[in-house]
Design a protein around this motif. Structure first.
Motif, mmCIF file in Angstrom:
data_model
loop_
_atom_site.group_PDB
_atom_site.id
_atom_site.type_symbol
_atom_site.label_atom_id
_atom_site.label_comp_id
_atom_site.label_asym_id
_atom_site.label_seq_id
_atom_site.Cartn_x
_atom_site.Cartn_y
_atom_site.Cartn_z
ATOM 1 N N LEU A 14 -2.844 -1.652 -27.618
ATOM 2 C CA LEU A 14 -2.246 -2.990 -27.627
ATOM 3 C C LEU A 14 -3.310 -4.066 -27.761
ATOM 4 O O LEU A 14 -3.094 -5.083 -28.435
ATOM 5 C CB LEU A 14 -1.424 -3.209 -26.359
ATOM 6 N N ALA A 15 -4.479 -3.861 -27.141
ATOM 7 C CA ALA A 15 -5.561 -4.831 -27.299
ATOM 8 C C ALA A 15 -6.031 -4.888 -28.747
ATOM 9 O O ALA A 15 -6.270 -5.971 -29.302
ATOM 10 C CB ALA A 15 -6.719 -4.463 -26.374
ATOM 11 N N PRO A 59 -6.509 -9.206 -23.454
ATOM 12 C CA PRO A 59 -6.799 -10.494 -24.089
ATOM 13 C C PRO A 59 -5.536 -11.315 -24.356
ATOM 14 O O PRO A 59 -4.544 -10.791 -24.852
ATOM 15 C CB PRO A 59 -7.483 -10.094 -25.400
ATOM 16 N N GLY A 60 -5.588 -12.578 -23.934
ATOM 17 C CA GLY A 60 -4.504 -13.503 -24.232
ATOM 18 C C GLY A 60 -3.420 -13.618 -23.193
ATOM 19 O O GLY A 60 -2.608 -14.551 -23.248
ATOM 20 N N LEU A 61 -3.368 -12.711 -22.213
ATOM 21 C CA LEU A 61 -2.291 -12.749 -21.218
ATOM 22 C C LEU A 61 -2.843 -12.409 -19.836
ATOM 23 O O LEU A 61 -3.153 -11.252 -19.537
ATOM 24 C CB LEU A 61 -1.176 -11.765 -21.585
ATOM 25 N N ALA A 62 -2.959 -13.438 -19.014
ATOM 26 C CA ALA A 62 -3.470 -13.234 -17.661
ATOM 27 C C ALA A 62 -2.469 -12.448 -16.821
ATOM 28 O O ALA A 62 -1.259 -12.636 -16.956
ATOM 29 C CB ALA A 62 -3.749 -14.581 -17.006
ATOM 30 N N PRO A 63 -2.958 -11.560 -15.961
ATOM 31 C CA PRO A 63 -2.040 -10.821 -15.092
ATOM 32 C C PRO A 63 -1.455 -11.731 -14.023
ATOM 33 O O PRO A 63 -2.038 -12.753 -13.668
ATOM 34 C CB PRO A 63 -2.939 -9.747 -14.468
ATOM 35 N N THR A 64 -0.278 -11.372 -13.534
ATOM 36 C CA THR A 64 0.354 -12.150 -12.472
ATOM 37 C C THR A 64 -0.176 -11.688 -11.117
ATOM 38 O O THR A 64 -0.869 -10.680 -11.010
ATOM 39 C CB THR A 64 1.878 -11.972 -12.512
ATOM 40 N N VAL A 341 -11.078 -2.973 -21.665
ATOM 41 C CA VAL A 341 -10.903 -2.466 -23.022
ATOM 42 C C VAL A 341 -10.792 -3.591 -24.050
ATOM 43 O O VAL A 341 -11.103 -3.391 -25.239
ATOM 44 C CB VAL A 341 -9.665 -1.549 -23.091
ATOM 45 N N GLY A 342 -10.374 -4.771 -23.635
ATOM 46 C CA GLY A 342 -10.162 -5.855 -24.582
ATOM 47 C C GLY A 342 -11.413 -6.264 -25.336
ATOM 48 O O GLY A 342 -11.368 -6.517 -26.549
ATOM 49 N N LYS A 343 -12.534 -6.352 -24.634
ATOM 50 C CA LYS A 343 -13.774 -6.755 -25.292
ATOM 51 C C LYS A 343 -14.183 -5.739 -26.343
ATOM 52 O O LYS A 343 -14.583 -6.102 -27.461
ATOM 53 C CB LYS A 343 -14.882 -6.937 -24.252
ATOM 54 N N ASP A 344 -14.085 -4.450 -25.998
ATOM 55 C CA ASP A 344 -14.365 -3.398 -26.982
ATOM 56 C C ASP A 344 -13.453 -3.519 -28.191
ATOM 57 O O ASP A 344 -13.894 -3.430 -29.336
ATOM 58 C CB ASP A 344 -14.140 -2.019 -26.352
#
Length: 353
Positions: A14-15, A59-64, A341-344
């Motif tokens: 998804l990332a 990326p793009g969606l902060a966790p609650t 994982v997002g940065k990768d």
């Protein structure tokens, strides 16, 4: 024809999809499960992440939730589902890749349809295919055996009439040992000693220190990164205190089973056997012995002799149109984690082109 097909709609897939869609590419994510996040929903009921929410975002969606909250498996699954909905990521469910072959383009054959793409990203998970050691074959059929990935609600498996053997003393083994003891079982936890970091240090969560010191973002192909991720250092857990009184801890390896006795080995010598499961006890074994990823759907030339990807930092060293995302320690210590994982993924998508 798609620009990129991504195999797997977990956090890594998804990332990667997020960055590709943002770049305006025509993409498709193929997921074998019936619902986004089902890999998490299928784990045992009280499974809890050891990373606090502050570091669990894609990326793009902060966790609650609060920064230092430790969430359970269902909250992770629901977050992944919400991520797909938020960015309208193109995911097709019930799609298991049977084979991926390349001629002029990649032909991805699934259980339902066949697709074509210029590029292929494999994001099928860092912890996908359970490993059970050969010694498991020495136990009789009367003893129930499960890998930790097969456990749902431990209370359905064990109770006061049960002798529970857990093999593997990492985070999963320790969590399940505590749950088994709470359910009234006689628990034996077997596995070498595991280093344990404190949950808090000098008034801050240990992950605050790991992130702010740069340890979670250091490249694993650097000298420091290689030292941090050296497999010889073994498993590290976070915040796990001493085992409860109902757990017998044996800090070595199970070497065999015969005539109702467990046999052990250490690095130096054999250890005295242990009678197990004992009189009038039902024996249950949970193997917390990890995973080994397998890629039967990929061409052999993309894999080494052990069946693992021939890649450097996630990019195939055989085919420039293939990449792997979400593998353990791929580029950083957090490469397989929800918040790492997002940065990768961003880097790999850009370098894949």
């Amino acid at each position: 024809m798609y620009h990129t097909i991504i195999l797997g709609a977990g956090q890594a897939g998804l990332a990667a999809a997020y960055y590709l869609k943002r770049a305006g590419k025509k993409i498709l994510v193929l997921e074998s499960n019936a619902r986004i996040g089902d890999n998490w929903r299928k784990r045992w009921e009280s499974l809890q992440l050891f990373t606090p929410q502050r570091y669990n975002g894609l990326p793009g969606l902060a966790p609650t939730g609060s920064d230092w909250e430790l969430i359970d498996r269902l909250e992770v699954a629901n977050y992944l589902e919400r991520y797909v909905e938020t960015f309208s990521l193109p995911v097709q469910l019930h799609r298991t890749c049977v084979s991926a072959q390349k001629t002029d383009a990649w032909e991805i054959r699934t259980n339902a349809e066949t697709y074509q793409a210029e590029r292929l990203i494999v994001a099928t998970g860092a912890y996908k295919d359970p490993v059970v050691p050969a010694v498991a074959k020495q136990f009789p059929a009367s003893i129930a055996q499960l890998h930790s990935s097969e456990v749902r609600d431990l209370k359905d498996l064990v109770g006061s009439a049960t002798s529970l053997l857990i093999v593997g003393a990492g985070a999963s083994g320790q969590q399940l040992a505590r749950l088994g003891a709470a359910a009234g079982a006689k628990v034996t936890l077997v596995g070498p000693k595991v280093a344990n970091l404190p949950r808090n240090f000098l008034g801050k969560d240990i992950y605050w220190w790991l992130h702010n010191s740069g340890m979670m973002s250091v490249r694993t192909d650097s000298k420091i990164g290689k030292m941090l991720t050296n497999e010889k250092k073994g498993i590290i857990t976070v915040g796990d205190g001493p085992m409860p009184p109902g757990v017998q801890r044996i800090s070595t390896h199970v070497n065999g089973y015969a005539e109702g006795q467990l046999k052990f080995r250490t690095a130096k010598a054999e250890q005295a056997p242990l009678r197990w499961p004992g009189n009038n006890k039902k024996g249950v074994i949970i193997w917390c012995t990890g995973y080994r990823n397998r890629y039967p759907f990929l061409p052999e030339e993309l894999l080494n002799d052990a069946g693992q990807p021939l890649q450097k930092s996630g990019l195939s060293t055989v085919d420039e149109t293939v990449a792997f995302v979400g593998l353990e320690n791929l580029r950083r210590p957090g490469s397989s984690l929800l918040g790492g994982v997002g940065k990768d993924a961003g880097e790999i998508v850009r370098e894949l082109g």
